[in-house]
Write a protein that holds these residues in place. Sequence first.
Motif, PDB file in Angstrom:
ATOM      1  N   GLU A   1       0.851  -1.196   0.000  1.00  0.00           N
ATOM      2  CA  GLU A   1       0.000   0.000   0.000  1.00  0.00           C
ATOM      3  C   GLU A   1       0.880   1.237   0.000  1.00  0.00           C
ATOM      4  OE1 GLU A   1      -2.700   2.236  -0.682  1.00  0.00           O
ATOM      5  OE2 GLU A   1      -3.578   0.297  -0.164  1.00  0.00           O
ATOM      6  N   ALA A   2       0.609   2.150  -0.914  1.00  0.00           N
ATOM      7  CA  ALA A   2       1.418   3.359  -1.024  1.00  0.00           C
ATOM      8  C   ALA A   2       0.586   4.637  -0.997  1.00  0.00           C
ATOM      9  CB  ALA A   2       2.239   3.323  -2.312  1.00  0.00           C
ATOM     10  N   ALA A   3      -0.740   4.515  -0.982  1.00  0.00           N
ATOM     11  CA  ALA A   3      -1.597   5.702  -0.992  1.00  0.00           C
ATOM     12  C   ALA A   3      -1.427   6.468   0.319  1.00  0.00           C
ATOM     13  CB  ALA A   3      -3.058   5.309  -1.184  1.00  0.00           C
ATOM     14  N   PRO A   4      -0.993   7.721   0.269  1.00  0.00           N
ATOM     15  CA  PRO A   4      -0.734   8.501   1.481  1.00  0.00           C
ATOM     16  C   PRO A   4      -1.929   8.571   2.438  1.00  0.00           C
ATOM     17  CG  PRO A   4       0.152   9.640  -0.421  1.00  0.00           C
ATOM     18  CD  PRO A   4      -0.649   8.486  -0.941  1.00  0.00           C
TER      19      PRO A   4
ATOM     20  N   ALA B   1      -1.790   7.125   6.190  1.00  0.00           N
ATOM     21  CA  ALA B   1      -2.023   8.039   7.308  1.00  0.00           C
ATOM     22  C   ALA B   1      -3.118   7.503   8.226  1.00  0.00           C
ATOM     23  CB  ALA B   1      -2.385   9.423   6.790  1.00  0.00           C
ATOM     24  N   GLU B   2      -4.185   6.976   7.636  1.00  0.00           N
ATOM     25  CA  GLU B   2      -5.273   6.433   8.456  1.00  0.00           C
ATOM     26  C   GLU B   2      -4.801   5.203   9.235  1.00  0.00           C
ATOM     27  OE1 GLU B   2      -9.851   4.878   8.042  1.00  0.00           O
ATOM     28  OE2 GLU B   2      -9.004   6.152   6.480  1.00  0.00           O
ATOM     29  N   ALA B   3      -4.038   4.336   8.582  1.00  0.00           N
ATOM     30  CA  ALA B   3      -3.518   3.149   9.262  1.00  0.00           C
ATOM     31  C   ALA B   3      -2.593   3.546  10.397  1.00  0.00           C
ATOM     32  CB  ALA B   3      -2.789   2.244   8.270  1.00  0.00           C
ATOM     33  N   LYS B   4      -1.726   4.525  10.157  1.00  0.00           N
ATOM     34  CA  LYS B   4      -0.798   4.971  11.191  1.00  0.00           C
ATOM     35  C   LYS B   4      -1.541   5.569  12.375  1.00  0.00           C
ATOM     36  CE  LYS B   4       3.053   5.721   8.070  1.00  0.00           C
ATOM     37  NZ  LYS B   4       3.937   6.696   7.404  1.00  0.00           N
TER      38      LYS B   4
ATOM     39  N   PRO C   1       9.571   1.625  10.962  1.00  0.00           N
ATOM     40  CA  PRO C   1      10.306   1.730   9.700  1.00  0.00           C
ATOM     41  C   PRO C   1      10.445   0.399   8.949  1.00  0.00           C
ATOM     42  CG  PRO C   1      11.409   2.996  11.393  1.00  0.00           C
ATOM     43  CD  PRO C   1      10.315   2.225  12.072  1.00  0.00           C
ATOM     44  N   HIS C   2      10.463  -0.702   9.652  1.00  0.00           N
ATOM     45  CA  HIS C   2      10.619  -2.013   9.019  1.00  0.00           C
ATOM     46  C   HIS C   2       9.285  -2.694   8.701  1.00  0.00           C
ATOM     47  CE1 HIS C   2      10.272  -2.838  13.309  1.00  0.00           C
ATOM     48  NE2 HIS C   2       9.765  -4.004  12.953  1.00  0.00           N
ATOM     49  N   GLU C   3       8.165  -1.993   8.908  1.00  0.00           N
ATOM     50  CA  GLU C   3       6.841  -2.560   8.648  1.00  0.00           C
ATOM     51  C   GLU C   3       6.244  -1.956   7.372  1.00  0.00           C
ATOM     52  OE1 GLU C   3       5.222  -3.448  13.136  1.00  0.00           O
ATOM     53  OE2 GLU C   3       4.776  -1.502  12.262  1.00  0.00           O
ATOM     54  N   SER C   4       5.279  -2.675   6.814  1.00  0.00           N
ATOM     55  CA  SER C   4       4.551  -2.156   5.665  1.00  0.00           C
ATOM     56  C   SER C   4       3.103  -2.619   5.752  1.00  0.00           C
ATOM     57  CB  SER C   4       5.180  -2.618   4.349  1.00  0.00           C
ATOM     58  OG  SER C   4       5.146  -4.016   4.246  1.00  0.00           O
ATOM     59  N   LEU C   5       2.256  -1.923   5.054  1.00  0.00           N
ATOM     60  CA  LEU C   5       0.850  -2.276   4.963  1.00  0.00           C
ATOM     61  C   LEU C   5       0.664  -3.007   3.642  1.00  0.00           C
ATOM     62  CD1 LEU C   5      -1.749  -1.788   6.582  1.00  0.00           C
ATOM     63  CD2 LEU C   5      -2.121   0.251   5.219  1.00  0.00           C
ATOM     64  N   VAL C   6       0.085  -4.197   3.695  1.00  0.00           N
ATOM     65  CA  VAL C   6      -0.093  -5.020   2.503  1.00  0.00           C
ATOM     66  C   VAL C   6      -1.584  -5.152   2.228  1.00  0.00           C
ATOM     67  CG1 VAL C   6       0.331  -7.287   1.477  1.00  0.00           C
ATOM     68  CG2 VAL C   6       2.014  -6.286   3.027  1.00  0.00           C
ATOM     69  N   ARG C   7      -1.957  -4.920   0.984  1.00  0.00           N
ATOM     70  CA  ARG C   7      -3.374  -4.951   0.591  1.00  0.00           C
ATOM     71  C   ARG C   7      -3.686  -6.232  -0.176  1.00  0.00           C
ATOM     72  NH1 ARG C   7      -7.534  -1.190  -0.355  1.00  0.00           N
ATOM     73  NH2 ARG C   7      -6.159   0.512   0.266  1.00  0.00           N
TER      74      ARG C   7
END
Length: 78
Positions: A36-39, A43-46, A53-59
């Motif tokens: 996921e790269a949509a700002p 922002a909502e997830a955060k 820094p080592h995590e990512s959101l995967v859709r």
Amino acid sequence: MALRLLAIDPNTQGGNCLAVHLDEDTGDILFQGWTEAAPQVLAEAKGNSPLAPHESLVRFPARMRETILEALRDNAET
């Protein structure tokens, strides 16, 4: 480490597939999906749970919901 495929996108045409894997050594679950790269989404997830820094959101697409849940249920004791 031995990865076992638990679920794959039912609409897959071959390579680069959305998938769920199980690390048979640790029991960890690994998700292979769209980063996921949509700002606005990030922002909502955060706001709910800050991303390290080592995590990512995967859709994953909605069509995989039942596939993932079934795979996790079938492998709950592994």
